[in-house]
Write an enzyme that holds these catalytic residues in place. Structure first.
Site, short mmCIF file in Angstrom:
data_model
loop_
_atom_site.label_atom_id
_atom_site.label_comp_id
_atom_site.label_asym_id
_atom_site.label_seq_id
_atom_site.Cartn_x
_atom_site.Cartn_y
_atom_site.Cartn_z
N MET A 15 42.01 50.64 42.77
CA MET A 15 42.45 51.63 43.59
C MET A 15 43.06 52.79 42.79
SD MET A 15 44.76 49.09 46.41
CE MET A 15 45.34 50.29 47.03
N GLN A 42 34.20 49.88 49.54
CA GLN A 42 34.96 48.65 49.49
C GLN A 42 36.13 48.85 50.45
OE1 GLN A 42 37.52 45.98 45.92
NE2 GLN A 42 36.38 47.68 45.59
N CYS A 99 42.69 41.36 45.62
CA CYS A 99 43.81 42.30 45.12
C CYS A 99 45.08 41.57 45.27
CB CYS A 99 43.71 43.83 45.72
SG CYS A 99 44.91 44.75 45.04
N HIS A 156 36.34 36.60 41.52
CA HIS A 156 37.12 36.70 40.34
C HIS A 156 37.79 35.48 39.88
CE1 HIS A 156 40.58 39.50 38.38
NE2 HIS A 156 40.43 38.31 37.96
N ASN A 161 33.20 37.97 38.21
CA ASN A 161 34.10 38.97 37.86
C ASN A 161 35.52 38.52 37.27
OD1 ASN A 161 36.66 40.84 39.52
ND2 ASN A 161 35.30 41.88 38.33
N GLY A 162 36.04 39.42 36.36
CA GLY A 162 37.15 38.90 35.72
C GLY A 162 37.01 38.72 34.42
N GLY A 183 35.12 45.75 35.97
CA GLY A 183 35.76 46.24 36.51
C GLY A 183 36.52 47.30 35.34
N ARG A 184 37.66 46.70 34.72
CA ARG A 184 38.41 47.40 33.84
C ARG A 184 37.62 47.79 32.64
NH1 ARG A 184 43.44 47.78 35.80
NH2 ARG A 184 43.92 46.37 37.51
#
Length: 320
Positions: free
Chosen positions: A2, A53, A83, A154, A194-195, A216-217
């Site tokens: 976000m 999303q 989330c 995740h 993911n993760g 992601g990050r």
């Protein structure tokens, strides 16, 4: 992601990979229905393939939001059930919906029916005191019965009582083996990991036995890792040989947005980590962090940062 993967971020990431599927930041169904659509949902054709999303828990509203996404030309609609933020929990969506698989299934039914697009679900292994070995399979089976065939997992639980969203990024431990077990026992489903994936190479290694990976990050904080995506995952050629080449390809977009009144910082905030652990990285971040937020900042700030990177590369100094 976000407030991170807005249209400027996605255009930058598209210079790094031509093939990877990009995702919007999570948008609530109500924001999509009632908000300023061009600001929230607008995108450039070059960003595609692109997934919208969504967050929410009302099947009707999510269906309406998905229909809007389809009308605007998105390629996929993704429901975020992962989330852990307080803001998300207060709205009864995100990871807390792991406790309500039938509601998630009802939402997916409406999203599929009203959009005609592929609907995917991003989720955790479970939340709080749930047993992941029971929760994960029961959740996926319930949602799959609604017609969803792609799950982005995740690979850790979310601890909603006692841990902050930041702490939920590193605890409890990741369990990639359980995600692989899910794929082994549900071979007809598409299971994406993911993760905790730190790079494209790490993601490729951990993808063994699975259908795909989501970064992601790592993609945001060290975006140069995306330069390897097309070669490693699609047997294609990397769009650019070096990060500096990708940034130069991004400059025309930045110039065009500046002419439309977009502030420089809105775009450069997404590229600060491009030269992480590379020559000129510190100088690049410093110049952009200090110069881009200033009123009236223009392309010359970015050009100055690029000069600093070129000088550092020539001297082989300042790798950070």
């Amino acid at each position: 992601m976000m407030d991170w993967t807005d249209r400027h971020c996605r255009m930058f990431h598209r210079t790094l990979t031509h093939r990877g599927l990009l995702y919007t930041e999570m948008l609530t169904a109500d924001a999509v229905i009632h908000g300023v659509r061009d600001r929230l949902l607008g995108f450039s054709p070059q960003e595609k393939p692109l997934a919208l999303q969504l967050g929410g828990c009302d099947p009707g509203r999510l269906g309406q939001a998905a229909r809007i996404g389809a009308e605007l030309g998105y390629d996929e609609v993704n429901l975020n059930v992962g989330c852990p933020s307080d803001r998300v929990q207060a709205g009864r969506f995100g990871a807390c919906l792991m406790r309500e698989p039938q509601l998630v299934a009802d939402c997916a039914v409406q999203m599929r029916a009203r959009s005609g697009l592929p609907v995917t679900v991003k989720h955790r292994l479970g939340v709080d005191d749930q047993n992941p070995y029971e929760t994960l399979f029961a959740f996926v089976d319930t949602v799959a019965e609604a017609g969803v065939d792609t799950f982005i997992v995740h690979a850790r639980k979310a601890i909603l009582k006692g841990l902050s969203p930041r702490e939920n990024r590193t605890a409890p431990p990741l369990d990639y083996a359980l995600v692989r077990k899910l794929k082994q026992h549900r071979p007809d489903l598409t299971i994406i990991l993911n993760g905790g994936l730190q790079s494209a190479e790490h993601a490729l290694h951990e993808m063994s036995g699975l259908d795909g990976v989501m970064l992601g990050r790592a993609a945001y904080q060290t975006p140069a890792t995306l330069l390897e995506v097309d070669r490693l995952f699609y047997d294609g050629e990397n769009p650019h040989a070096e990060p500096i080449d990708a940034l130069e390809a991004y400059l025309p977009y930045v110039a065009g947005q500046l002419e439309q009144g977009v502030g420089l910082h809105a775009m450069t905030r997404h590229i600060l980590g491009l030269f992480h652990a590379r020559p000129g990285g510190r100088a690049f971040r410093r110049i952009l962090s200090q110069g881009a937020p200033r009123r009236g900042a223009g392309l010359e700030v970015l050009q100055e940062a690029l000069v600093a990177v070129r000088r550092a590369n020539a001297a082989g100094l300042d790798a950070a």
